[in-house]
Scaffold this motif. Structure first.
Motif, PDB file in Angstrom:
ATOM      1  N   SER A   1       0.826  -1.213   0.000  1.00 23.28           N
ATOM      2  CA  SER A   1       0.000   0.000   0.000  1.00 23.28           C
ATOM      3  C   SER A   1       0.857   1.259   0.000  1.00 23.28           C
ATOM      4  CB  SER A   1      -0.919   0.022   1.225  1.00 23.28           C
ATOM      5  OG  SER A   1      -1.864  -1.006   1.188  1.00 23.28           O
ATOM      6  N   LEU A   2       1.793   1.332   0.944  1.00 22.52           N
ATOM      7  CA  LEU A   2       2.642   2.516   1.034  1.00 22.52           C
ATOM      8  C   LEU A   2       3.396   2.767  -0.259  1.00 22.52           C
ATOM      9  CD1 LEU A   2       4.139   2.138   4.631  1.00 22.52           C
ATOM     10  CD2 LEU A   2       2.502   3.872   3.868  1.00 22.52           C
ATOM     11  N   ASN A   3       3.921   1.713  -0.849  1.00 19.54           N
ATOM     12  CA  ASN A   3       4.722   1.910  -2.052  1.00 19.54           C
ATOM     13  C   ASN A   3       3.881   2.221  -3.275  1.00 19.54           C
ATOM     14  OD1 ASN A   3       7.089   1.683  -0.657  1.00 19.54           O
ATOM     15  ND2 ASN A   3       7.428  -0.465  -1.139  1.00 19.54           N
ATOM     16  N   ALA A   4       2.659   1.710  -3.327  1.00 17.88           N
ATOM     17  CA  ALA A   4       1.766   2.075  -4.430  1.00 17.88           C
ATOM     18  C   ALA A   4       1.450   3.568  -4.377  1.00 17.88           C
ATOM     19  CB  ALA A   4       0.476   1.259  -4.367  1.00 17.88           C
ATOM     20  N   ILE A   5       1.217   4.090  -3.172  1.00 15.34           N
ATOM     21  CA  ILE A   5       0.948   5.523  -3.011  1.00 15.34           C
ATOM     22  C   ILE A   5       2.209   6.337  -3.220  1.00 15.34           C
ATOM     23  CG2 ILE A   5       0.213   7.287  -1.364  1.00 15.34           C
ATOM     24  CD1 ILE A   5      -1.561   5.133  -0.057  1.00 15.34           C
ATOM     25  N   HIS A   6       3.308   5.900  -2.599  1.00 13.29           N
ATOM     26  CA  HIS A   6       4.581   6.627  -2.697  1.00 13.29           C
ATOM     27  C   HIS A   6       5.073   6.698  -4.146  1.00 13.29           C
ATOM     28  CE1 HIS A   6       8.483   8.091  -1.193  1.00 13.29           C
ATOM     29  NE2 HIS A   6       9.011   7.346  -2.148  1.00 13.29           N
ATOM     30  N   ASN A   7       4.875   5.644  -4.898  1.00 12.44           N
ATOM     31  CA  ASN A   7       5.328   5.646  -6.292  1.00 12.44           C
ATOM     32  C   ASN A   7       4.561   6.656  -7.135  1.00 12.44           C
ATOM     33  OD1 ASN A   7       7.177   3.651  -5.722  1.00 12.44           O
ATOM     34  ND2 ASN A   7       5.899   1.973  -6.470  1.00 12.44           N
ATOM     35  N   ALA A   8       3.280   6.880  -6.795  1.00 16.05           N
ATOM     36  CA  ALA A   8       2.466   7.836  -7.538  1.00 16.05           C
ATOM     37  C   ALA A   8       2.704   9.265  -7.075  1.00 16.05           C
ATOM     38  CB  ALA A   8       0.983   7.476  -7.407  1.00 16.05           C
ATOM     39  N   VAL A   9       2.813   9.455  -5.739  1.00 14.14           N
ATOM     40  CA  VAL A   9       3.022  10.799  -5.161  1.00 14.14           C
ATOM     41  C   VAL A   9       4.049  10.659  -4.035  1.00 14.14           C
ATOM     42  CG1 VAL A   9       1.899  12.849  -4.221  1.00 14.14           C
ATOM     43  CG2 VAL A   9       0.572  11.252  -5.625  1.00 14.14           C
TER      44      VAL A   9
ATOM     45  N   THR B   1      -4.949  -6.462   2.189  1.00 11.87           N
ATOM     46  CA  THR B   1      -4.644  -5.329   3.057  1.00 11.87           C
ATOM     47  C   THR B   1      -5.570  -5.370   4.267  1.00 11.87           C
ATOM     48  OG1 THR B   1      -6.129  -3.983   1.712  1.00 11.87           O
ATOM     49  CG2 THR B   1      -3.759  -3.828   1.241  1.00 11.87           C
ATOM     50  N   CYS B   2      -5.230  -4.589   5.294  1.00 13.49           N
ATOM     51  CA  CYS B   2      -6.047  -4.545   6.501  1.00 13.49           C
ATOM     52  C   CYS B   2      -6.588  -3.142   6.717  1.00 13.49           C
ATOM     53  CB  CYS B   2      -5.223  -4.969   7.715  1.00 13.49           C
ATOM     54  SG  CYS B   2      -4.743  -6.713   7.692  1.00 13.49           S
ATOM     55  N   CYS B   3      -7.892  -3.046   6.902  1.00 14.29           N
ATOM     56  CA  CYS B   3      -8.533  -1.782   7.274  1.00 14.29           C
ATOM     57  C   CYS B   3      -8.818  -1.882   8.764  1.00 14.29           C
ATOM     58  CB  CYS B   3      -9.812  -1.569   6.473  1.00 14.29           C
ATOM     59  SG  CYS B   3     -10.475   0.103   6.634  1.00 14.29           S
TER      60      CYS B   3
ATOM     61  N   THR C   1     -11.975   4.555 -14.361  1.00 13.77           N
ATOM     62  CA  THR C   1     -10.632   3.973 -14.424  1.00 13.77           C
ATOM     63  C   THR C   1     -10.143   3.672 -13.012  1.00 13.77           C
ATOM     64  OG1 THR C   1     -10.103   5.226 -16.429  1.00 13.77           O
ATOM     65  CG2 THR C   1      -8.243   4.367 -15.144  1.00 13.77           C
ATOM     66  N   PRO C   2      -9.642   2.473 -12.747  1.00 17.53           N
ATOM     67  CA  PRO C   2      -9.101   2.182 -11.407  1.00 17.53           C
ATOM     68  C   PRO C   2      -7.913   3.080 -11.087  1.00 17.53           C
ATOM     69  CG  PRO C   2      -9.336   0.163 -12.716  1.00 17.53           C
ATOM     70  CD  PRO C   2      -9.527   1.308 -13.660  1.00 17.53           C
ATOM     71  N   ILE C   3      -7.920   3.642  -9.901  1.00 16.00           N
ATOM     72  CA  ILE C   3      -6.771   4.412  -9.392  1.00 16.00           C
ATOM     73  C   ILE C   3      -6.484   3.922  -7.979  1.00 16.00           C
ATOM     74  CG2 ILE C   3      -7.106   6.459 -10.831  1.00 16.00           C
ATOM     75  CD1 ILE C   3      -8.244   6.398  -7.195  1.00 16.00           C
ATOM     76  N   VAL C   4      -5.315   4.221  -7.440  1.00 12.14           N
ATOM     77  CA  VAL C   4      -5.002   3.767  -6.098  1.00 12.14           C
ATOM     78  C   VAL C   4      -5.613   4.719  -5.074  1.00 12.14           C
ATOM     79  CG1 VAL C   4      -2.770   4.963  -5.950  1.00 12.14           C
ATOM     80  CG2 VAL C   4      -3.174   2.934  -4.550  1.00 12.14           C
ATOM     81  N   VAL C   5      -6.273   4.157  -4.066  1.00 14.13           N
ATOM     82  CA  VAL C   5      -6.792   4.935  -2.942  1.00 14.13           C
ATOM     83  C   VAL C   5      -6.049   4.534  -1.679  1.00 14.13           C
ATOM     84  CG1 VAL C   5      -9.095   5.224  -3.951  1.00 14.13           C
ATOM     85  CG2 VAL C   5      -8.646   3.260  -2.463  1.00 14.13           C
ATOM     86  N   HIS C   6      -5.994   5.445  -0.731  1.00 16.93           N
ATOM     87  CA  HIS C   6      -5.398   5.140   0.568  1.00 16.93           C
ATOM     88  C   HIS C   6      -6.192   4.039   1.252  1.00 16.93           C
ATOM     89  CE1 HIS C   6      -4.884   5.627   4.932  1.00 16.93           C
ATOM     90  NE2 HIS C   6      -3.712   6.199   4.712  1.00 16.93           N
TER      91      HIS C   6
ATOM     92  N   GLU D   1       4.970  19.076   5.433  1.00 19.88           N
ATOM     93  CA  GLU D   1       3.942  19.089   4.400  1.00 19.88           C
ATOM     94  C   GLU D   1       2.790  18.192   4.833  1.00 19.88           C
ATOM     95  OE1 GLU D   1       5.316  18.158   0.478  1.00 19.88           O
ATOM     96  OE2 GLU D   1       7.195  19.279   0.696  1.00 19.88           O
ATOM     97  N   ASP D   2       1.676  18.279   4.108  1.00 16.82           N
ATOM     98  CA  ASP D   2       0.564  17.365   4.342  1.00 16.82           C
ATOM     99  C   ASP D   2       0.987  15.950   3.958  1.00 16.82           C
ATOM    100  OD1 ASP D   2      -1.450  19.131   5.273  1.00 16.82           O
ATOM    101  OD2 ASP D   2      -1.720  19.875   3.243  1.00 16.82           O
ATOM    102  N   VAL D   3       0.743  14.993   4.847  1.00 19.09           N
ATOM    103  CA  VAL D   3       1.152  13.605   4.618  1.00 19.09           C
ATOM    104  C   VAL D   3       0.058  12.663   5.126  1.00 19.09           C
ATOM    105  CG1 VAL D   3       3.651  14.004   4.673  1.00 19.09           C
ATOM    106  CG2 VAL D   3       2.395  13.621   6.820  1.00 19.09           C
ATOM    107  N   VAL D   4       0.128  11.418   4.671  1.00 17.62           N
ATOM    108  CA  VAL D   4      -0.783  10.370   5.145  1.00 17.62           C
ATOM    109  C   VAL D   4       0.034   9.141   5.503  1.00 17.62           C
ATOM    110  CG1 VAL D   4      -2.679  11.232   3.722  1.00 17.62           C
ATOM    111  CG2 VAL D   4      -1.215   9.409   2.834  1.00 17.62           C
ATOM    112  N   PHE D   5      -0.582   8.211   6.238  1.00 17.46           N
ATOM    113  CA  PHE D   5       0.120   6.996   6.671  1.00 17.46           C
ATOM    114  C   PHE D   5      -0.909   5.932   7.000  1.00 17.46           C
ATOM    115  CE2 PHE D   5       0.056  10.461   9.732  1.00 17.46           C
ATOM    116  CZ  PHE D   5      -0.738   9.956  10.756  1.00 17.46           C
ATOM    117  N   ASP D   6      -0.456   4.773   7.466  1.00 19.70           N
ATOM    118  CA  ASP D   6      -1.329   3.642   7.834  1.00 19.70           C
ATOM    119  C   ASP D   6      -2.343   3.337   6.733  1.00 19.70           C
ATOM    120  OD1 ASP D   6      -0.012   3.343  10.192  1.00 19.70           O
ATOM    121  OD2 ASP D   6      -1.557   4.205  11.465  1.00 19.70           O
TER     122      ASP D   6
END
Length: 437
Positions: free
Chosen positions: A68-76, A150-152, A219-224, A244-249
């Motif tokens: 998950s982290l790397n899918a998001i990090h690779n995009a932004v 993944t785990c929510c 179109t499928p896109i990655v969501v947090h 800066e604004d950031v997200v995690f978990d």
């Protein structure tokens, strides 16, 4: 604390120049967290963030969060930490780990400390949500789903690929989570029947593949995937000079971009200005008049997930949403939105999520905006509650956890009421200040 040899090997560290210390909490999950500090060959210092946990559950959680982290990090790259790896500890049998960039948090509402030149959270999320998902190996086009479970919270999710968003949301999310709830809380015929009605009636009508965007689909896109206000903040990642604004978990999957907004609406804290900026960059999906209903449909999953995890009042929120959407689907009343239902008490339109609904009759000066759930009480410290609920302009009194008593405080001209009877709050405001969000 000695660093496990598996992590020494993964990161290529010198154990004699490396230390491990405790580091904060991690929301819902049952993991423990640590900070790794090491001296590099050039004499500079580098820090890593590490999670550890026991059993198969932790192994699944960390594998999913790594992807998950790397899918998001690779995009932004500036939106979330990069993950360096996960696996089983060598020196502690039965335990697993995840290692990522260390995120130096400043606090979610530390806007005065943010870099004036950095992208806002709305801009970063818009960039994430306009980056098409990659084509999985063995497929000819992007798919809905994800390459890892993944785990929510602590719920492991089925992310098996499918080409249909409606099918994915019905089967991999709603039917899946009601089965999880059945395992945790026992059979519930009412809940199971409403979920089936929602999957059979509402989903084809609201998010059917031939319905969205005038038949063009999405179109499928990655969501947090778990972007409530507690999983976003202001902070510095490696290479940042200012916060800066950031997200995690994260709990990512390739999905409809609006799916992200379900949990953001459920717990609040992002506000109309965020959504205005975001939707200037990511237009609402057609049909526009059904936008609010789609967001409520996506919010439903998180009510059901919280019910599976914690039980209690979260069922009421889920039932309220499903009854409303199923009823209005049968009456072809979807897309009427907040305004009509607020001004016409007999309309079958939106009445606000949560188990309380309207607490008072319509008043020309004060109007109920909505009733929303609070985060699970074991996640919230009493001093942090105002920040978690909304950006607060005035004091909130009478808050004591794990018990909540009624209290009130000004919030951007609104009145906040916390309910002792259930983990919810209701926002009230003069009708001229009511927001479409």
């Amino acid at each position: 604390m000695k660093l496990d040899s598996a992590i020494v090997s993964l990161l290529g560290l010198d154990p004699d120049k490396t230390s491990v210390s405790s580091s904060g909490g991690v929301g819902m999950s049952s993991a423990s967290t640590s900070k790794i500090t090491t001296e590099l060959p050039d004499g500079s210092e580098k820090q890593y963030f590490m999670k550890t946990g026991k059993g198969r559950e932790a192994e699944i959680m960390f594998a999913g969060e790594h992807a998950s982290l790397n899918a998001i990090h690779n995009a932004v790259p500036t939106l979330c930490p990069k993950s360096f790896g996960h696996g089983k500890l060598a020196d502690a049998p039965g335990k697993s780990f995840l290692v990522s960039d260390f995120l130096e948090l400043s606090g979610r509402f530390s806007s005065s400390k943010k870099s004036p030149n950095a992208m806002s959270l709305a801009q970063k999320l818009a960039k994430l949500h306009t980056t098409p998902a990659p084509i999985p190996e063995g497929y000819e086009s992007p798919q809905f789903g994800f390459p890892a479970s993944t785990c929510c919270g602590d719920t492991p999710q089925d992310n098996t690929y499918t080409s249909s968003w409606a099918d994915f949301y019905a089967n991999r999310r709603l039917r899946f989570i009601v089965n999880q709830s059945k395992k945790a809380n026992g059979a519930d015929k009412q809940l199971e029947s409403l979920v089936e009605e929602t999957c059979n009636k509402v989903i084809p009508r609201l998010i059917g593949d031939a319905h969205l965007n005038n038949g063009r689909g999405i179109t499928p896109i990655v969501v947090h995937g778990d972007l409530w206000s507690g999983n976003s903040s202001v902070g510095k990642l490696p290479g940042m000079n200012e916060p800066e604004d950031v997200v995690f978990d994260s709990s990512a999957c390739y999905a409809h971009s609006e799916f992200e907004l379900g949990i953001m609406k459920m717990f609040g804290g992002f506000g109309a200005s965020f959504l205005k900026e975001y939707h200037e960059l990511v237009p609402k999906t057609e049909p526009l008049e059904e936008y609010e209903d789609r967001i409520r449909l996506y919010e439903l999953y998180h009510h059901l997930n919280h019910h599976a995890l914690f039980g209690g009042g979260y069922k009421s929120g889920a039932v309220s949403i499903m009854r409303d959407l199923v009823g209005r689907t049968s009456l072809r009343g979807l897309g009427r939105g907040i305004e009509e239902s607020a001004t016409n008490p007999t309309a079958t339109g939106y009445r606000g999520p949560g188990p309380i609904g309207r607490l008072a009759p319509p008043n020309p000066e004060v109007e109920a905006l909505d009733t929303l759930p609070l985060p699970p009480l074991d996640m919230v410290d009493g001093d942090d509650l105002p920040e978690l609920v909304h950006e607060l302009d005035g004091p909130v009194s009478g808050v004591g956890l794990p018990r909540i008593v009624p209290c009130a405080g000004k919030i951007s001209g609104q009145l906040l009421i916390l309910h002792a009877a259930s983990p919810t709050y209701t926002r009230f405001a003069p009708s001229t200040q009511r927001s479409p969000y």
